[in-house]
Design a protein around this motif. Sequence first.
Motif, PDB file in Angstrom:
ATOM      1  N   SER B 416     -28.869  35.018  -3.974  1.00 39.63           N
ATOM      2  CA  SER B 416     -28.546  36.314  -4.477  1.00 39.63           C
ATOM      3  C   SER B 416     -26.849  36.348  -4.642  1.00 39.63           C
ATOM      4  CB  SER B 416     -28.701  37.558  -3.632  1.00 39.63           C
ATOM      5  OG  SER B 416     -28.108  37.146  -2.257  1.00 39.63           O
ATOM      6  N   LYS B 417     -26.226  35.208  -4.013  1.00 37.24           N
ATOM      7  CA  LYS B 417     -24.686  35.156  -4.154  1.00 37.24           C
ATOM      8  C   LYS B 417     -23.918  36.318  -3.565  1.00 37.24           C
ATOM      9  CE  LYS B 417     -24.003  32.130  -8.127  1.00 37.24           C
ATOM     10  NZ  LYS B 417     -25.412  32.057  -8.984  1.00 37.24           N
ATOM     11  N   GLN B 418     -24.841  36.868  -2.546  1.00 39.83           N
ATOM     12  CA  GLN B 418     -23.831  37.821  -1.700  1.00 39.83           C
ATOM     13  C   GLN B 418     -23.415  37.296  -0.564  1.00 39.83           C
ATOM     14  OE1 GLN B 418     -24.221  41.498  -1.628  1.00 39.83           O
ATOM     15  NE2 GLN B 418     -25.224  42.025  -3.614  1.00 39.83           N
ATOM     16  N   GLU B 419     -22.337  37.279  -0.355  1.00 33.12           N
ATOM     17  CA  GLU B 419     -21.668  36.731   0.879  1.00 33.12           C
ATOM     18  C   GLU B 419     -21.908  37.700   1.862  1.00 33.12           C
ATOM     19  OE1 GLU B 419     -18.135  34.214   0.800  1.00 33.12           O
ATOM     20  OE2 GLU B 419     -18.458  34.413  -1.326  1.00 33.12           O
ATOM     21  N   ILE B 420     -22.306  37.155   3.079  1.00 30.39           N
ATOM     22  CA  ILE B 420     -22.246  38.069   4.430  1.00 30.39           C
ATOM     23  C   ILE B 420     -20.771  38.551   4.789  1.00 30.39           C
ATOM     24  CG2 ILE B 420     -22.766  38.323   6.758  1.00 30.39           C
ATOM     25  CD1 ILE B 420     -25.054  38.359   4.810  1.00 30.39           C
ATOM     26  N   THR B 421     -20.127  37.549   4.937  1.00 28.29           N
ATOM     27  CA  THR B 421     -18.641  37.788   5.159  1.00 28.29           C
ATOM     28  C   THR B 421     -17.765  37.516   4.027  1.00 28.29           C
ATOM     29  OG1 THR B 421     -18.455  35.663   6.129  1.00 28.29           O
ATOM     30  CG2 THR B 421     -19.021  37.329   7.563  1.00 28.29           C
ATOM     31  N   GLY B 422     -16.572  37.408   3.954  1.00 24.19           N
ATOM     32  CA  GLY B 422     -15.955  36.940   2.804  1.00 24.19           C
ATOM     33  C   GLY B 422     -15.162  38.274   2.034  1.00 24.19           C
ATOM     34  N   ARG B 423     -14.931  37.765   0.822  1.00 25.40           N
ATOM     35  CA  ARG B 423     -13.938  38.698  -0.064  1.00 25.40           C
ATOM     36  C   ARG B 423     -14.917  40.193  -0.453  1.00 25.40           C
ATOM     37  NH1 ARG B 423     -10.401  37.713  -3.384  1.00 25.40           N
ATOM     38  NH2 ARG B 423     -11.517  38.363  -5.436  1.00 25.40           N
ATOM     39  N   GLN B 424     -13.903  41.021  -0.509  1.00 23.81           N
ATOM     40  CA  GLN B 424     -14.642  42.401  -0.820  1.00 23.81           C
ATOM     41  C   GLN B 424     -15.311  42.181  -2.243  1.00 23.81           C
ATOM     42  OE1 GLN B 424     -10.809  44.501   0.345  1.00 23.81           O
ATOM     43  NE2 GLN B 424     -11.993  46.182  -0.456  1.00 23.81           N
ATOM     44  N   ALA B 425     -16.174  43.218  -2.474  1.00 23.54           N
ATOM     45  CA  ALA B 425     -17.123  42.912  -3.675  1.00 23.54           C
ATOM     46  C   ALA B 425     -16.298  43.318  -4.859  1.00 23.54           C
ATOM     47  CB  ALA B 425     -18.481  43.607  -3.650  1.00 23.54           C
ATOM     48  N   ASN B 426     -15.574  44.628  -4.872  1.00 22.26           N
ATOM     49  CA  ASN B 426     -15.154  44.814  -6.194  1.00 22.26           C
ATOM     50  C   ASN B 426     -13.602  44.767  -6.209  1.00 22.26           C
ATOM     51  OD1 ASN B 426     -14.169  46.521  -4.110  1.00 22.26           O
ATOM     52  ND2 ASN B 426     -14.792  48.488  -4.740  1.00 22.26           N
ATOM     53  N   MET B 427     -13.344  43.291  -5.506  1.00 25.43           N
ATOM     54  CA  MET B 427     -11.937  43.094  -5.647  1.00 25.43           C
ATOM     55  C   MET B 427     -11.751  42.158  -7.160  1.00 25.43           C
ATOM     56  SD  MET B 427      -9.846  42.673  -2.338  1.00 25.43           S
ATOM     57  CE  MET B 427      -8.950  40.993  -2.704  1.00 25.43           C
ATOM     58  N   PRO B 428     -10.736  42.217  -7.955  1.00 27.24           N
ATOM     59  CA  PRO B 428     -10.599  41.306  -8.934  1.00 27.24           C
ATOM     60  C   PRO B 428     -10.258  39.862  -8.581  1.00 27.24           C
ATOM     61  CG  PRO B 428      -8.482  42.410  -8.833  1.00 27.24           C
ATOM     62  CD  PRO B 428      -9.627  43.295  -7.761  1.00 27.24           C
ATOM     63  N   GLU B 429     -10.849  38.928  -9.275  1.00 29.18           N
ATOM     64  CA  GLU B 429     -10.453  37.541  -8.713  1.00 29.18           C
ATOM     65  C   GLU B 429      -8.908  37.334  -8.815  1.00 29.18           C
ATOM     66  OE1 GLU B 429     -12.621  34.735  -8.175  1.00 29.18           O
ATOM     67  OE2 GLU B 429     -14.060  36.320  -7.825  1.00 29.18           O
ATOM     68  N   ILE B 430      -8.750  36.335  -7.984  1.00 31.60           N
ATOM     69  CA  ILE B 430      -7.464  36.182  -7.864  1.00 31.60           C
ATOM     70  C   ILE B 430      -6.936  34.955  -8.611  1.00 31.60           C
ATOM     71  CG2 ILE B 430      -5.506  35.257  -6.215  1.00 31.60           C
ATOM     72  CD1 ILE B 430      -7.056  36.648  -4.118  1.00 31.60           C
ATOM     73  N   GLU B 431      -5.936  35.014  -9.652  1.00 23.82           N
ATOM     74  CA  GLU B 431      -5.577  34.080 -10.436  1.00 23.82           C
ATOM     75  C   GLU B 431      -4.606  33.244  -9.597  1.00 23.82           C
ATOM     76  OE1 GLU B 431      -5.911  34.059 -14.290  1.00 23.82           O
ATOM     77  OE2 GLU B 431      -7.587  35.564 -14.131  1.00 23.82           O
ATOM     78  N   VAL B 432      -5.117  31.698  -9.624  1.00 23.03           N
ATOM     79  CA  VAL B 432      -4.326  30.846  -8.882  1.00 23.03           C
ATOM     80  C   VAL B 432      -3.614  29.784  -9.831  1.00 23.03           C
ATOM     81  CG1 VAL B 432      -4.189  28.885  -7.169  1.00 23.03           C
ATOM     82  CG2 VAL B 432      -5.772  31.156  -6.824  1.00 23.03           C
ATOM     83  N   GLY B 433      -2.556  29.802 -10.141  1.00 21.88           N
ATOM     84  CA  GLY B 433      -1.877  28.841 -11.103  1.00 21.88           C
ATOM     85  C   GLY B 433      -1.678  27.582 -10.570  1.00 21.88           C
ATOM     86  N   PRO B 434      -1.292  26.887 -11.673  1.00 24.29           N
ATOM     87  CA  PRO B 434      -1.005  25.238 -11.140  1.00 24.29           C
ATOM     88  C   PRO B 434       0.098  25.225  -9.822  1.00 24.29           C
ATOM     89  CG  PRO B 434      -0.050  25.783 -13.396  1.00 24.29           C
ATOM     90  CD  PRO B 434      -0.658  26.974 -12.796  1.00 24.29           C
ATOM     91  N   VAL B 435      -0.455  24.400  -9.129  1.00 25.94           N
ATOM     92  CA  VAL B 435       0.593  24.072  -8.006  1.00 25.94           C
ATOM     93  C   VAL B 435       1.664  23.302  -8.208  1.00 25.94           C
ATOM     94  CG1 VAL B 435       0.665  23.704  -5.491  1.00 25.94           C
ATOM     95  CG2 VAL B 435      -1.329  24.608  -6.382  1.00 25.94           C
TER      96      VAL B 435
END
Lengths: 151, 435
Positions: B416-435
Amino acid sequence: MNNVPSAAPANSDYGSIAILITIVTALALAILIASHLIGPKRRRGPIKHGTYESGVQPIGTARRRFNVRFYLVAMLFLLFDVEILFFFPWASLFSRIKAAGDTGAVHHVWATAMVEGGFGSGFFLVEMLIFIGILFVGYVYAWRKGVFQWD
Amino acid sequence: MPDTPTKTYDLLLRRRSTLIIAAVGAAVLGGGLTLVLWPWIKPLLSAQSTFSILLMVAGIGILLSAFAICTLAERKIAGFVQDRRGPNRVGFWGLFQPVADGLKFLLKEDFIPARADRPVFLLAPCIALVVSLLGFAIIPWAGEIHWPWMPAGHTVSTQVASINVGVLYLLATGSLSVYAVVLAGWASNNKYAHFGGLRATAQMLSYEVPLGLGLLCVLLACGTLRLEEIVQQQAASGVWNVFLHPLAFLLVLISTFAETNRTPFDLAEAEQELVGGFHTEYSSMKFAMFFIGEYTHMITASALMVALFFGGWAPLPFGGFLADSTAWGWALVKFGIYAGKVSLFIGFFMLIRWTIPRFRFDQLMRLAWKGLVPIGMAMVVGSGVLVALERERNVFWSLVVNVALLSAALGVARLSKQEITGRQANMPEIEVGPV
């Protein structure tokens, strides 16, 4: 199985719990009064007796409206916890029913009567399954309605 | 200034010999008094009603001293985890720190904020203390005792009250402690306290449900609500319930952490955001009463878990030692074993507190309602089927059911891809740029 109901022990009444409640309440009151008597009594003042909000002057009262989700939690708790409470008598009688059905021993008059009337352990299991099934339907409904959405 | 009175007193307290002299003196005094009064004590010990009252007084004393030791132990363990010493100033190895803390609490001003609701403000800490000290009444500390002077076959039980709703009583007193929190939060008329109280209420109500479901699995297999019978079953058969119901134990353990407001579930008093949460406005002995309540609740909850899952006073998870012994010497041994197991649990609670970071509120609620409640319901069905098939005392089949349920739960969670803990459901994906 160790389910033979023994004779009720001598302390099986609630008398000792009543005594315990009395002792503990007296202890709590004694602590409050002792602290009131022993502690120093210093000057009163509007600043000192003001509400502590990290040094910021409090705006308005704290008794204001809060999120409706807390109310939903209370409702869910009432539903689920009360239904779980209904399980407890069932759980403590289930293995007794089994013992009465299997060995024919008179462990519990009521259990024996149930078994003789044709309501054995299978009936009791199915009964519980129907009950938990209804509970589960309600749970899925609440989930689909978004009650468990916390963000 | 070497010889000011405080200095001398302090030096005296810090010596190891002072401690030894004090302990020996207390032992001699107590022993002497018992010897002198022995003819009057004897009948009190052999009648259940008076023995219960003696147990009550002793139990309150032991719980309060255990609370004192716990406060020191908590700070020592914190020191150990964070690679520092912890309290070591008052007395030898900091052993008198709890005494100093108690005196300090008592000598502080009895303070009620002007805008607080006075009667409720005073009532809340009383509820916290009273309710948490009621729970130990049904803990079977050491089984049955047969005193040498009693007629053969007679025993007294080392339980304040042996009531037939045992576990339910503990559950009830445990849930009553939510009143202390919510009333304290409301009466303070402080926004921190208000939010802390609300959060604590939601959390304690939510985790009550998986706690009840977890207990239900064990009670189903045991067929009784009396703790002493559950312990006796485990001691006689030599199989501790934790081997039969590991998942139920996990449910109860997690819920207990939440019920006692301990980290990682201490959102009610999250220092970084809510100052002190519901007890922000409390000081002096009233604060101490909340503190006593929290620790005593923890001790009682540990004792409940030990009785339900770890065989109570049974020394080993096999063989059934001590199951039928009623001599008072063995009762002391049993009590020692029980207290040792409870101490291990409390040490575990404290270690967790300094190891795992706090949950966020949405993670907390998701864990309870989307994680623990469905697993708990499935566990109850599993236990019911096991009892119906008469496999409830069979370790192999119990473990099969537990493993099957756990893998099914993990599988569903993965699909179901529902994480029990972890990120909030309605938060936008965080863009991680090149390090």
